[in-house]
Scaffold this motif. Structure first.
Motif, PDB file in Angstrom:
ATOM      1  N   ARG A  29      -4.319  38.214 -41.895  1.00  0.00           N
ATOM      2  CA  ARG A  29      -4.585  36.845 -41.496  1.00  0.00           C
ATOM      3  C   ARG A  29      -3.570  36.408 -40.449  1.00  0.00           C
ATOM      4  O   ARG A  29      -2.375  36.616 -40.584  1.00  0.00           O
ATOM      5  N   ALA A  30      -4.067  35.758 -39.392  1.00  0.00           N
ATOM      6  CA  ALA A  30      -3.187  35.338 -38.315  1.00  0.00           C
ATOM      7  C   ALA A  30      -2.303  34.190 -38.774  1.00  0.00           C
ATOM      8  O   ALA A  30      -2.674  33.397 -39.636  1.00  0.00           O
ATOM      9  N   ASP A  31      -1.110  34.099 -38.213  1.00  0.00           N
ATOM     10  CA  ASP A  31      -0.263  32.937 -38.417  1.00  0.00           C
ATOM     11  C   ASP A  31       0.325  32.547 -37.065  1.00  0.00           C
ATOM     12  O   ASP A  31       0.137  33.235 -36.059  1.00  0.00           O
ATOM     13  N   GLY A  32       1.017  31.431 -37.043  1.00  0.00           N
ATOM     14  CA  GLY A  32       1.516  30.920 -35.777  1.00  0.00           C
ATOM     15  C   GLY A  32       2.463  31.866 -35.062  1.00  0.00           C
ATOM     16  O   GLY A  32       2.358  32.076 -33.855  1.00  0.00           O
ATOM     17  N   LEU A  33       3.400  32.459 -35.798  1.00  0.00           N
ATOM     18  CA  LEU A  33       4.377  33.340 -35.160  1.00  0.00           C
ATOM     19  C   LEU A  33       3.733  34.591 -34.567  1.00  0.00           C
ATOM     20  O   LEU A  33       4.109  35.034 -33.477  1.00  0.00           O
ATOM     21  N   SER A  34       2.760  35.161 -35.267  1.00  0.00           N
ATOM     22  CA  SER A  34       2.090  36.345 -34.717  1.00  0.00           C
ATOM     23  C   SER A  34       1.257  35.959 -33.499  1.00  0.00           C
ATOM     24  O   SER A  34       1.176  36.720 -32.534  1.00  0.00           O
ATOM     25  N   ASP A  35       0.649  34.766 -33.524  1.00  0.00           N
ATOM     26  CA  ASP A  35      -0.093  34.294 -32.350  1.00  0.00           C
ATOM     27  C   ASP A  35       0.848  34.073 -31.173  1.00  0.00           C
ATOM     28  O   ASP A  35       0.527  34.408 -30.030  1.00  0.00           O
ATOM     29  N   LEU A  36       2.006  33.488 -31.437  1.00  0.00           N
ATOM     30  CA  LEU A  36       2.979  33.258 -30.368  1.00  0.00           C
ATOM     31  C   LEU A  36       3.461  34.574 -29.778  1.00  0.00           C
ATOM     32  O   LEU A  36       3.556  34.726 -28.553  1.00  0.00           O
ATOM     33  N   GLU A  37       3.756  35.549 -30.636  1.00  0.00           N
ATOM     34  CA  GLU A  37       4.223  36.846 -30.142  1.00  0.00           C
ATOM     35  C   GLU A  37       3.156  37.516 -29.283  1.00  0.00           C
ATOM     36  O   GLU A  37       3.459  38.068 -28.213  1.00  0.00           O
ATOM     37  N   SER A  38       1.905  37.473 -29.723  1.00  0.00           N
ATOM     38  CA  SER A  38       0.820  38.060 -28.931  1.00  0.00           C
ATOM     39  C   SER A  38       0.665  37.340 -27.600  1.00  0.00           C
ATOM     40  O   SER A  38       0.455  37.971 -26.555  1.00  0.00           O
ATOM     41  N   GLY A 151      -7.363  22.950 -37.448  1.00  0.00           N
ATOM     42  CA  GLY A 151      -7.971  24.203 -37.030  1.00  0.00           C
ATOM     43  C   GLY A 151      -7.057  25.077 -36.208  1.00  0.00           C
ATOM     44  O   GLY A 151      -7.526  25.982 -35.497  1.00  0.00           O
ATOM     45  N   GLN A 152      -5.757  24.854 -36.292  1.00  0.00           N
ATOM     46  CA  GLN A 152      -4.797  25.616 -35.495  1.00  0.00           C
ATOM     47  C   GLN A 152      -3.709  26.204 -36.392  1.00  0.00           C
ATOM     48  O   GLN A 152      -3.395  25.661 -37.454  1.00  0.00           O
ATOM     49  N   GLN A 153      -3.115  27.319 -35.919  1.00  0.00           N
ATOM     50  CA  GLN A 153      -1.939  27.899 -36.554  1.00  0.00           C
ATOM     51  C   GLN A 153      -0.727  27.417 -35.760  1.00  0.00           C
ATOM     52  O   GLN A 153      -0.706  27.515 -34.532  1.00  0.00           O
ATOM     53  N   TRP A 154       0.284  26.951 -36.474  1.00  0.00           N
ATOM     54  CA  TRP A 154       1.392  26.261 -35.817  1.00  0.00           C
ATOM     55  C   TRP A 154       2.715  27.013 -35.961  1.00  0.00           C
ATOM     56  O   TRP A 154       2.969  27.661 -36.970  1.00  0.00           O
ATOM     57  N   VAL A 155       3.548  26.848 -34.933  1.00  0.00           N
ATOM     58  CA  VAL A 155       4.922  27.333 -34.950  1.00  0.00           C
ATOM     59  C   VAL A 155       5.844  26.144 -34.703  1.00  0.00           C
ATOM     60  O   VAL A 155       5.587  25.324 -33.812  1.00  0.00           O
ATOM     61  N   VAL A 169       9.910  21.324 -31.129  1.00  0.00           N
ATOM     62  CA  VAL A 169       8.652  21.620 -30.444  1.00  0.00           C
ATOM     63  C   VAL A 169       7.722  22.272 -31.455  1.00  0.00           C
ATOM     64  O   VAL A 169       8.156  23.106 -32.254  1.00  0.00           O
ATOM     65  N   ARG A 170       6.452  21.879 -31.420  1.00  0.00           N
ATOM     66  CA  ARG A 170       5.439  22.574 -32.215  1.00  0.00           C
ATOM     67  C   ARG A 170       4.405  23.145 -31.255  1.00  0.00           C
ATOM     68  O   ARG A 170       3.961  22.476 -30.321  1.00  0.00           O
ATOM     69  N   LEU A 171       4.032  24.401 -31.490  1.00  0.00           N
ATOM     70  CA  LEU A 171       3.002  25.051 -30.693  1.00  0.00           C
ATOM     71  C   LEU A 171       1.815  25.364 -31.592  1.00  0.00           C
ATOM     72  O   LEU A 171       1.981  25.950 -32.663  1.00  0.00           O
ATOM     73  N   GLY A 172       0.626  24.972 -31.151  1.00  0.00           N
ATOM     74  CA  GLY A 172      -0.580  25.218 -31.918  1.00  0.00           C
ATOM     75  C   GLY A 172      -1.467  26.238 -31.243  1.00  0.00           C
ATOM     76  O   GLY A 172      -1.690  26.169 -30.025  1.00  0.00           O
ATOM     77  N   ALA A 179      -3.263  26.181 -27.647  1.00  0.00           N
ATOM     78  CA  ALA A 179      -4.103  24.984 -27.586  1.00  0.00           C
ATOM     79  C   ALA A 179      -3.291  23.703 -27.469  1.00  0.00           C
ATOM     80  O   ALA A 179      -3.718  22.760 -26.791  1.00  0.00           O
ATOM     81  N   THR A 180      -2.113  23.658 -28.104  1.00  0.00           N
ATOM     82  CA  THR A 180      -1.352  22.408 -28.162  1.00  0.00           C
ATOM     83  C   THR A 180       0.138  22.672 -28.047  1.00  0.00           C
ATOM     84  O   THR A 180       0.652  23.637 -28.620  1.00  0.00           O
ATOM     85  N   LEU A 181       0.810  21.809 -27.323  1.00  0.00           N
ATOM     86  CA  LEU A 181       2.269  21.814 -27.242  1.00  0.00           C
ATOM     87  C   LEU A 181       2.728  20.396 -27.567  1.00  0.00           C
ATOM     88  O   LEU A 181       2.381  19.449 -26.869  1.00  0.00           O
ATOM     89  N   GLU A 182       3.475  20.262 -28.656  1.00  0.00           N
ATOM     90  CA  GLU A 182       3.921  18.947 -29.118  1.00  0.00           C
ATOM     91  C   GLU A 182       5.436  18.898 -29.099  1.00  0.00           C
ATOM     92  O   GLU A 182       6.110  19.724 -29.725  1.00  0.00           O
ATOM     93  N   MET A 183       5.991  17.916 -28.374  1.00  0.00           N
ATOM     94  CA  MET A 183       7.440  17.823 -28.197  1.00  0.00           C
ATOM     95  C   MET A 183       7.959  16.511 -28.754  1.00  0.00           C
ATOM     96  O   MET A 183       7.355  15.458 -28.562  1.00  0.00           O
ATOM     97  N   LEU A 184       9.093  16.569 -29.434  1.00  0.00           N
ATOM     98  CA  LEU A 184       9.755  15.390 -29.971  1.00  0.00           C
ATOM     99  C   LEU A 184      11.185  15.373 -29.448  1.00  0.00           C
ATOM    100  O   LEU A 184      11.924  16.341 -29.634  1.00  0.00           O
ATOM    101  N   ASP A 185      11.566  14.272 -28.753  1.00  0.00           N
ATOM    102  CA  ASP A 185      12.923  14.228 -28.217  1.00  0.00           C
ATOM    103  C   ASP A 185      13.851  13.472 -29.158  1.00  0.00           C
ATOM    104  O   ASP A 185      13.436  12.931 -30.192  1.00  0.00           O
ATOM    105  N   SER A 186      15.125  13.430 -28.801  1.00  0.00           N
ATOM    106  CA  SER A 186      16.132  12.842 -29.683  1.00  0.00           C
ATOM    107  C   SER A 186      15.999  11.331 -29.803  1.00  0.00           C
ATOM    108  O   SER A 186      16.619  10.718 -30.676  1.00  0.00           O
ATOM    109  N   PHE A 187      15.193  10.711 -28.940  1.00  0.00           N
ATOM    110  CA  PHE A 187      14.971   9.269 -29.004  1.00  0.00           C
ATOM    111  C   PHE A 187      13.715   8.924 -29.816  1.00  0.00           C
ATOM    112  O   PHE A 187      13.350   7.766 -29.937  1.00  0.00           O
TER     113      PHE A 187
END
Length: 222
Positions: A29-38, A151-155, A169-172, A179-187
């Protein structure tokens, strides 16, 4: 009793063998880290459209802050070149040519140049455009699988350096595609970038990731 046990277990033996065979042939089964590595290893270049929504944190007693939406295109060529071309609501360009990171504001006709090596370390761009494997990223980020959602696997990527303004940062990934890049800054400001289908087959012409400031532009070098 033994005969009864054998009568009930023998018909199940072929099923057990089939299950054992499938356990060797079915992919894990796929997970976020394996998707990111690929993604890092296989997508050596690519282009996609994107939509970005930036929202400020909500303060106690205040109405929900308005969000700002922008859109454009994203292109990259590993290991050191990329372009973010913002088209709406106004034009801006971010270009990494391998040596210099350029930020260009078309309305102001102003370009800012910084040494790429000094500014790209633990940034979202390093996660999706300049890194080549998880080993390199692990020196800059603490990486972990996050729960599946939408519907996404996240890192989850947390910068190891606390000097910058990036909190996390979260990557979906959806079916192995970014599919998605979510960023949260210190503010507490959150930026969510949704990508369209990624084209990894079309090549780039020589000089595509070069940037030449337009005539009359103010150029700031930092």
């Amino acid at each position: 009793m033994l005969k009864s046990l054998l009568r009930f277990t023998r018909p199940l033996a072929p099923l057990a063998l089939l299950a054992a065979a499938l356990s060797w042939t079915l992919p894990a089964r796929a997970d976020g880290l394996s998707d990111l590595e690929s993604f890092l290893r296989q997508a050596r270049q690519g282009r996609a459209s994107f939509t970005q929504v930036v929202s400020a944190p909500r303060r106690d007693g205040e109405a929900a802050p308005r969000s700002k939406t922008s859109s454009g295109s994203f292109e990259f060529l590993r290991p050191s070149r990329f372009r973010f071309h913002y088209l709406k609501p106004f034009e801006q360009l971010i270009v990494a040519d391998g040596q210099t990171l350029w930020l260009y504001d078309a309305d102001l006709n102003q370009a800012t140049a910084r040494r790429q090596q000094e500014v790209l370390g633990n940034t979202p761009a390093a996660l999706i455009a300049t890194a080549s494997d998880l080993k390199g990223l692990s020196a800059l980020f603490t990486l972990a699988n996050a729960p599946d959602a939408d519907g996404q696997q996240w890192v989850l990527a947390t910068p190891k350096s606390r000097d910058g303004q990036l909190q996390s940062v979260r990557l979906g990934f959806r079916q192995g595609q970014l599919a998605t890049l979510e960023m949260l800054d210190s503010f507490g400001q959150r930026s969510v970038m949704q990508f369209g289908p990624l084209d990894t087959q079309s090549g780039f012409k020589p000089g595509h990731f070069a940037f030449q400031p337009p005539a009359g532009a103010d150029v700031l070098r930092q």
